[in-house]
Design a protein around this motif. Structure first.
Motif, PDB file in Angstrom:
ATOM      1  N   ILE A  21       0.827  -1.205   0.000  1.00  0.00           N
ATOM      2  CA  ILE A  21       0.000   0.000   0.000  1.00  0.00           C
ATOM      3  C   ILE A  21       0.860   1.253   0.000  1.00  0.00           C
ATOM      4  CG2 ILE A  21      -1.831   1.235   1.228  1.00  0.00           C
ATOM      5  CD1 ILE A  21      -2.650  -1.452  -0.069  1.00  0.00           C
ATOM      6  N   THR A  22       2.000   1.200   0.671  1.00  0.00           N
ATOM      7  CA  THR A  22       2.893   2.355   0.673  1.00  0.00           C
ATOM      8  C   THR A  22       3.323   2.720  -0.741  1.00  0.00           C
ATOM      9  OG1 THR A  22       3.698   2.097   2.931  1.00  0.00           O
ATOM     10  CG2 THR A  22       5.207   3.105   1.365  1.00  0.00           C
ATOM     11  N   ALA A  23       3.677   1.714  -1.549  1.00  0.00           N
ATOM     12  CA  ALA A  23       4.057   1.987  -2.932  1.00  0.00           C
ATOM     13  C   ALA A  23       2.866   2.507  -3.731  1.00  0.00           C
ATOM     14  CB  ALA A  23       4.623   0.726  -3.577  1.00  0.00           C
ATOM     15  N   GLU A  24       1.684   1.936  -3.497  1.00  0.00           N
ATOM     16  CA  GLU A  24       0.494   2.383  -4.224  1.00  0.00           C
ATOM     17  C   GLU A  24       0.158   3.833  -3.916  1.00  0.00           C
ATOM     18  OE1 GLU A  24      -2.729  -0.315  -3.532  1.00  0.00           O
ATOM     19  OE2 GLU A  24      -1.555  -2.082  -4.085  1.00  0.00           O
ATOM     20  N   LEU A  25       0.546   4.288  -2.704  1.00  0.00           N
ATOM     21  CA  LEU A  25       0.267   5.667  -2.290  1.00  0.00           C
ATOM     22  C   LEU A  25       1.419   6.613  -2.605  1.00  0.00           C
ATOM     23  CD1 LEU A  25      -1.386   4.981   1.181  1.00  0.00           C
ATOM     24  CD2 LEU A  25      -2.545   5.648  -0.927  1.00  0.00           C
ATOM     25  N   GLY A  26       2.428   6.118  -3.275  1.00  0.00           N
ATOM     26  CA  GLY A  26       3.547   6.975  -3.623  1.00  0.00           C
ATOM     27  C   GLY A  26       4.541   7.201  -2.509  1.00  0.00           C
ATOM     28  N   GLY A  27       4.590   6.255  -1.551  1.00  0.00           N
ATOM     29  CA  GLY A  27       5.608   6.339  -0.504  1.00  0.00           C
ATOM     30  C   GLY A  27       5.105   6.693   0.876  1.00  0.00           C
ATOM     31  N   VAL A  28       3.794   6.831   1.076  1.00  0.00           N
ATOM     32  CA  VAL A  28       3.255   7.167   2.402  1.00  0.00           C
ATOM     33  C   VAL A  28       3.418   5.982   3.343  1.00  0.00           C
ATOM     34  CG1 VAL A  28       1.169   7.746   3.690  1.00  0.00           C
ATOM     35  CG2 VAL A  28       1.632   8.832   1.482  1.00  0.00           C
ATOM     36  N   THR A  29       4.013   6.219   4.511  1.00  0.00           N
ATOM     37  CA  THR A  29       4.234   5.164   5.494  1.00  0.00           C
ATOM     38  C   THR A  29       3.476   5.473   6.776  1.00  0.00           C
ATOM     39  OG1 THR A  29       6.210   6.261   6.373  1.00  0.00           O
ATOM     40  CG2 THR A  29       6.528   4.683   4.583  1.00  0.00           C
ATOM     41  N   ALA A  30       3.429   4.488   7.676  1.00  0.00           N
ATOM     42  CA  ALA A  30       2.871   4.698   9.010  1.00  0.00           C
ATOM     43  C   ALA A  30       3.976   5.194   9.927  1.00  0.00           C
ATOM     44  CB  ALA A  30       2.287   3.400   9.558  1.00  0.00           C
ATOM     45  N   SER A  31       3.611   6.031  10.890  1.00  0.00           N
ATOM     46  CA  SER A  31       4.583   6.479  11.878  1.00  0.00           C
ATOM     47  C   SER A  31       4.598   5.504  13.046  1.00  0.00           C
ATOM     48  CB  SER A  31       4.229   7.872  12.401  1.00  0.00           C
ATOM     49  OG  SER A  31       3.125   7.795  13.292  1.00  0.00           O
ATOM     50  N   GLU A  32       5.613   5.606  13.880  1.00  0.00           N
ATOM     51  CA  GLU A  32       5.706   4.708  15.027  1.00  0.00           C
ATOM     52  C   GLU A  32       4.526   4.893  15.963  1.00  0.00           C
ATOM     53  OE1 GLU A  32       8.814   3.622  18.656  1.00  0.00           O
ATOM     54  OE2 GLU A  32       9.524   4.565  16.816  1.00  0.00           O
ATOM     55  N   ASN A  33       4.106   6.129  16.189  1.00  0.00           N
ATOM     56  CA  ASN A  33       2.962   6.360  17.061  1.00  0.00           C
ATOM     57  C   ASN A  33       1.684   5.812  16.452  1.00  0.00           C
ATOM     58  OD1 ASN A  33       1.798   7.625  19.495  1.00  0.00           O
ATOM     59  ND2 ASN A  33       0.712   8.876  18.002  1.00  0.00           N
ATOM     60  N   GLY A  34       1.637   5.754  15.129  1.00  0.00           N
ATOM     61  CA  GLY A  34       0.439   5.249  14.468  1.00  0.00           C
ATOM     62  C   GLY A  34       0.211   3.769  14.640  1.00  0.00           C
ATOM     63  N   ILE A  35       1.196   3.042  15.162  1.00  0.00           N
ATOM     64  CA  ILE A  35       1.052   1.600  15.370  1.00  0.00           C
ATOM     65  C   ILE A  35       1.203   1.249  16.838  1.00  0.00           C
ATOM     66  CG2 ILE A  35       1.717   0.925  13.046  1.00  0.00           C
ATOM     67  CD1 ILE A  35       4.555   0.619  13.990  1.00  0.00           C
ATOM     68  N   HIS A  36       0.928   2.221  17.708  1.00  0.00           N
ATOM     69  CA  HIS A  36       1.089   2.047  19.150  1.00  0.00           C
ATOM     70  C   HIS A  36      -0.198   1.466  19.726  1.00  0.00           C
ATOM     71  CE1 HIS A  36       2.304   4.085  23.228  1.00  0.00           C
ATOM     72  NE2 HIS A  36       1.868   2.854  23.378  1.00  0.00           N
ATOM     73  N   GLY A  37      -0.196   0.166  19.970  1.00  0.00           N
ATOM     74  CA  GLY A  37      -1.343  -0.465  20.592  1.00  0.00           C
ATOM     75  C   GLY A  37      -2.278  -1.109  19.595  1.00  0.00           C
TER      76      GLY A  37
END
Length: 452
Positions: A21-37
């Motif tokens: 999905i990151t490639a499909e979005l042109g490089g958008v990634t999740a941040s560390e806080n975005g995967i907290h819990g």
């Protein structure tokens, strides 16, 4: 990057290709806080498609979040991006029975000099199911009580049967607080009042919240208090101790009345102390009203002060109306031998785990290895099915090779959708690429049990 699909090794199980999905979005990634819990709802599948919401960038004070549409044709697009104040649990996505998608961004101003009284920044976003336009409905709420520890760890409680969405915040230490605001889905506006309750047992965070359909709610939380306040000041490096799992039953969310039930006790039932943690855990309210809790327990010798000794296991408890039906240890996968955790594939516990229910009522557990455990290969998604109606025992029925990376997981980034009548579950996870957490997505088609 696309990883070919797999039949899964069990009749009726089908895994799709893994999508980048990151490639499909042109490089958008999740941040560390975005995967907290694992308590946050990050992906939802509707008749109109699959949608996700993630923190995609962060600073010390602000988070950028993105609302994403994952299309069936192999493309993805960002529908909306905005910024919010930093919070440890700050964006969730969910949908009503008609497929209308909502996103909740619920933060506070504790980083702005500890204003007294503290305020909340409240926003519900609605995604139009036809045009995919995103409309936000915002308000600034004022908490009724001040606390030197601040508010945070917010979670929405969608109650579509009663046309409400509640925004619940955690605060305090010993005692703790819950405070919640109400969004009315008929007027599409935030109500003015805030309701606050005191928790004598302490602050609880990492909430799993379920509306009961009758105007009430179930809230499962893990006690999250300063370790010195409970005599654990030399127990571990962290400032906080996460021990008891508790269920808070609110029969009427318009009133400040609740009951509390201990789900997992931190008392010394064994010689070692119990040390549950939210990483890899899951809670689930099934269609028959049974409340499931998968919890991970670290058992440390009393002399241990670091997390590198002891053992880890996965527990599964089931409740009905607050009454415990059973609670059992379903697997000890990582006993310690010196500095090495020894891998035992009998049942996942050093994993991120999520529970789902098939259209025929069968329970399934989706598990993905987390980083940091010797012997794990970090590259296989496992599918387990309950051998009975409640999940007293489980059998692994299929698995899917994901990628060749040695460390796809970090913190707790596995998210799953519910099932539609087609029995398909969407699975969103992330790979730690070294330069960010790349989003990956696949679907799992669950098998139907034979008649009889």
């Amino acid at each position: 990057m696309t990883i070919p699909s797999s039949p899964g090794g069990h009749a009726g199980v089908r895994f799709s290709d893994v999508r980048d999905i990151t490639a499909e979005l042109g490089g958008v990634t999740a941040s560390e806080n975005g995967i907290h819990g694992g308590h946050q709802t990050r992906v939802v599948r509707t008749p109109g498609g699959t949608f996700a919401a993630y923190i995609t960038a962060q600073t010390d004070a602000m988070n950028e979040f993105s609302i994403i549409k994952i299309n069936d044709d192999g493309t993805s697009r960002i529908l909306y991006q905005d910024y919010q104040n930093y919070d440890s649990s700050s964006v969730n996505i969910f949908a009503d029975s008609g497929g209308t998608v909502y996103v909740a961004s619920l933060t506070d101003d504790k980083l702005s000099g500890m204003n007294t009284p503290e305020g909340a920044f409240l926003c519900i976003y609605r995604v139009d199911p036809v045009t995919l336009e995103v409309q936000g409905y915002t308000a600034r709420g004022e908490f009724g009580e001040s606390t030197s520890y601040g508010y945070g760890y917010s979670m929405p409680v969608p109650d579509f049967a009663n046309r409400k969405i509640y925004a619940i915040f955690c605060a305090g230490n010993l005692p703790g607080l819950f405070a919640w605001f109400t969004f009315d889905l008929d007027t599409m506006a935030w109500e003015k009042d805030v309701r606050t309750v005191t928790l004598p047992s302490g602050r609880h965070c990492y909430l799993y919240c379920f509306a009961d359909g009758r105007g009430g709610a179930y809230v499962i939380g893990q006690r999250d208090v300063l370790r010195a306040s409970v005599g654990k000041d030399t127990f571990r490096d962290a400032d906080y101790v996460w021990d008891n799992w508790d269920l808070f039953r609110f029969p009427d969310m318009t009133k400040e009345a609740f009951t509390e039930v201990r789900l997992v006790d931190a008392d010394a039932l064994y010689t070692p102390e119990w040390y549950p943690n939210t990483v890899g855990t899951s809670a689930f309210l099934d269609r028959d009203g049974f409340l499931h809790l998968l919890y991970r327990v670290r058992m440390y010798p009393a002399s241990a002060i670091h997390g590198d000794t002891g053992e880890i296991y996965l527990g599964h408890a089931v409740f009905r109306d607050g009454a415990r039906l059973f609670d059992r240890r379903v697997g000890l996968t990582y006993p310690m031998q010196g500095e090495r955790r020894v891998y035992d594939p009998s049942m996942p516990s050093g994993y991120c785990t999520r529970l789902v229910q098939a259209p025929d009522g069968s329970l399934y557990l989706i598990a993905l290895p987390t980083s940091g455990y010797a012997g794990s290969t970090f590259d296989t998604l496992e599918l387990w099915r309950a051998d009975d109606a409640l999940g007293k025992t489980w059998s692994k029925i299929a698995e899917k090779k994901l990628l060749t990376s040695t460390e796809p997981m970090a913190i707790d980034g596995l998210a799953v959708t519910g099932t539609l009548p087609d029995g398909v579950v969407g699975v969103l996870y992330h790979e730690n690429t070294g330069s960010g957490y790349a989003l990956r997505y696949l679907t799992v088609t669950l098998p139907s049990r034979p008649a009889g």
